[in-house]
Motif scaffolding. Structure first.
Motif, PDB file in Angstrom:
ATOM      1  N   PHE A 159       0.839  -1.182   0.000  1.00  0.00           N
ATOM      2  CA  PHE A 159       0.000   0.000   0.000  1.00  0.00           C
ATOM      3  C   PHE A 159       0.879   1.238   0.000  1.00  0.00           C
ATOM      4  N   GLU A 160       0.359   2.299  -0.536  1.00  0.00           N
ATOM      5  CA  GLU A 160       1.071   3.574  -0.558  1.00  0.00           C
ATOM      6  C   GLU A 160       0.449   4.513   0.469  1.00  0.00           C
ATOM      7  N   VAL A 161       1.239   5.463   0.936  1.00  0.00           N
ATOM      8  CA  VAL A 161       0.737   6.466   1.874  1.00  0.00           C
ATOM      9  C   VAL A 161      -0.384   7.242   1.192  1.00  0.00           C
ATOM     10  N   GLY A 162      -1.492   7.407   1.896  1.00  0.00           N
ATOM     11  CA  GLY A 162      -2.639   8.121   1.353  1.00  0.00           C
ATOM     12  C   GLY A 162      -3.751   7.198   0.876  1.00  0.00           C
ATOM     13  N   GLU A 163      -3.433   5.943   0.580  1.00  0.00           N
ATOM     14  CA  GLU A 163      -4.470   4.998   0.175  1.00  0.00           C
ATOM     15  C   GLU A 163      -5.369   4.693   1.361  1.00  0.00           C
ATOM     16  N   LYS A 164      -6.606   4.313   1.064  1.00  0.00           N
ATOM     17  CA  LYS A 164      -7.537   3.954   2.123  1.00  0.00           C
ATOM     18  C   LYS A 164      -7.693   2.441   2.161  1.00  0.00           C
ATOM     19  N   VAL A 165      -7.742   1.904   3.386  1.00  0.00           N
ATOM     20  CA  VAL A 165      -7.827   0.459   3.573  1.00  0.00           C
ATOM     21  C   VAL A 165      -8.904   0.130   4.597  1.00  0.00           C
ATOM     22  N   TYR A 166      -9.400  -1.089   4.522  1.00  0.00           N
ATOM     23  CA  TYR A 166     -10.310  -1.626   5.522  1.00  0.00           C
ATOM     24  C   TYR A 166      -9.508  -2.510   6.464  1.00  0.00           C
ATOM     25  N   LEU A 167      -9.902  -2.545   7.729  1.00  0.00           N
ATOM     26  CA  LEU A 167      -9.249  -3.403   8.707  1.00  0.00           C
ATOM     27  C   LEU A 167     -10.143  -4.590   9.008  1.00  0.00           C
TER      28      LEU A 167
ATOM     29  N   PHE B 199     -22.418  -9.986  11.932  1.00  0.00           N
ATOM     30  CA  PHE B 199     -21.481  -8.993  12.449  1.00  0.00           C
ATOM     31  C   PHE B 199     -20.570  -8.515  11.330  1.00  0.00           C
ATOM     32  N   SER B 200     -20.145  -7.281  11.413  1.00  0.00           N
ATOM     33  CA  SER B 200     -19.215  -6.739  10.423  1.00  0.00           C
ATOM     34  C   SER B 200     -17.878  -7.451  10.525  1.00  0.00           C
ATOM     35  N   ARG B 201     -17.305  -7.802   9.397  1.00  0.00           N
ATOM     36  CA  ARG B 201     -15.994  -8.445   9.384  1.00  0.00           C
ATOM     37  C   ARG B 201     -14.877  -7.436   9.147  1.00  0.00           C
ATOM     38  N   TYR B 202     -15.236  -6.290   8.613  1.00  0.00           N
ATOM     39  CA  TYR B 202     -14.257  -5.249   8.321  1.00  0.00           C
ATOM     40  C   TYR B 202     -14.773  -3.919   8.849  1.00  0.00           C
ATOM     41  N   CYS B 203     -13.852  -3.040   9.196  1.00  0.00           N
ATOM     42  CA  CYS B 203     -14.244  -1.685   9.563  1.00  0.00           C
ATOM     43  C   CYS B 203     -13.325  -0.721   8.829  1.00  0.00           C
ATOM     44  N   GLY B 204     -13.783   0.461   8.619  1.00  0.00           N
ATOM     45  CA  GLY B 204     -12.944   1.435   7.915  1.00  0.00           C
ATOM     46  C   GLY B 204     -13.799   2.204   6.950  1.00  0.00           C
ATOM     47  N   SER B 205     -13.246   2.915   6.139  1.00  0.00           N
ATOM     48  CA  SER B 205     -11.923   2.910   5.558  1.00  0.00           C
ATOM     49  C   SER B 205     -11.017   3.916   6.271  1.00  0.00           C
ATOM     50  N   PHE B 206      -9.754   3.522   6.419  1.00  0.00           N
ATOM     51  CA  PHE B 206      -8.775   4.337   7.106  1.00  0.00           C
ATOM     52  C   PHE B 206      -7.654   4.703   6.143  1.00  0.00           C
ATOM     53  N   PRO B 207      -7.214   5.962   6.148  1.00  0.00           N
ATOM     54  CA  PRO B 207      -6.088   6.334   5.277  1.00  0.00           C
ATOM     55  C   PRO B 207      -4.765   5.877   5.891  1.00  0.00           C
TER      56      PRO B 207
END
Length: 76
Positions: free
Chosen positions: A32-40, A58-66
């Motif tokens: 991943f590059e800095v600034g991309e958004k990802v799910y955890l 239940f949710s398996r992922y949360c986000g999106s986080f930069p």
């Protein structure tokens, strides 16, 4: 006795080589590059993400986080 030990070590080494080759074929590195958004990914038993009465929903992922900064090869 010494021959049996050599044979056992050889069998273990070959099994480890097979497992390593299989793992190398199956795995893929994701960069991943800095600034991309990802799910955890959230552990299935996490108390933080439980909503509703049914565990299957239940949710398996949360986000999106930069991504703010790269710390290591696989740590962001």
């Amino acid at each position: 006795m010494n021959d049996m030990l050599k044979l056992a070590k050889d069998i273990i080494r070959r099994a480890q080589d097979r497992a390593r080759a299989y793992s190398d074929r199956q795995g893929s590195e994701i960069n991943f590059e800095v600034g991309e958004k990802v799910y955890l990914r959230v552990p299935s038993r996490s108390e933080a993400m439980k909503t509703g009465p049914c565990p299957k929903l239940f949710s398996r992922y949360c986000g999106s986080f930069p991504i703010l900064k790269r710390i290591g090869k696989m740590a962001y």
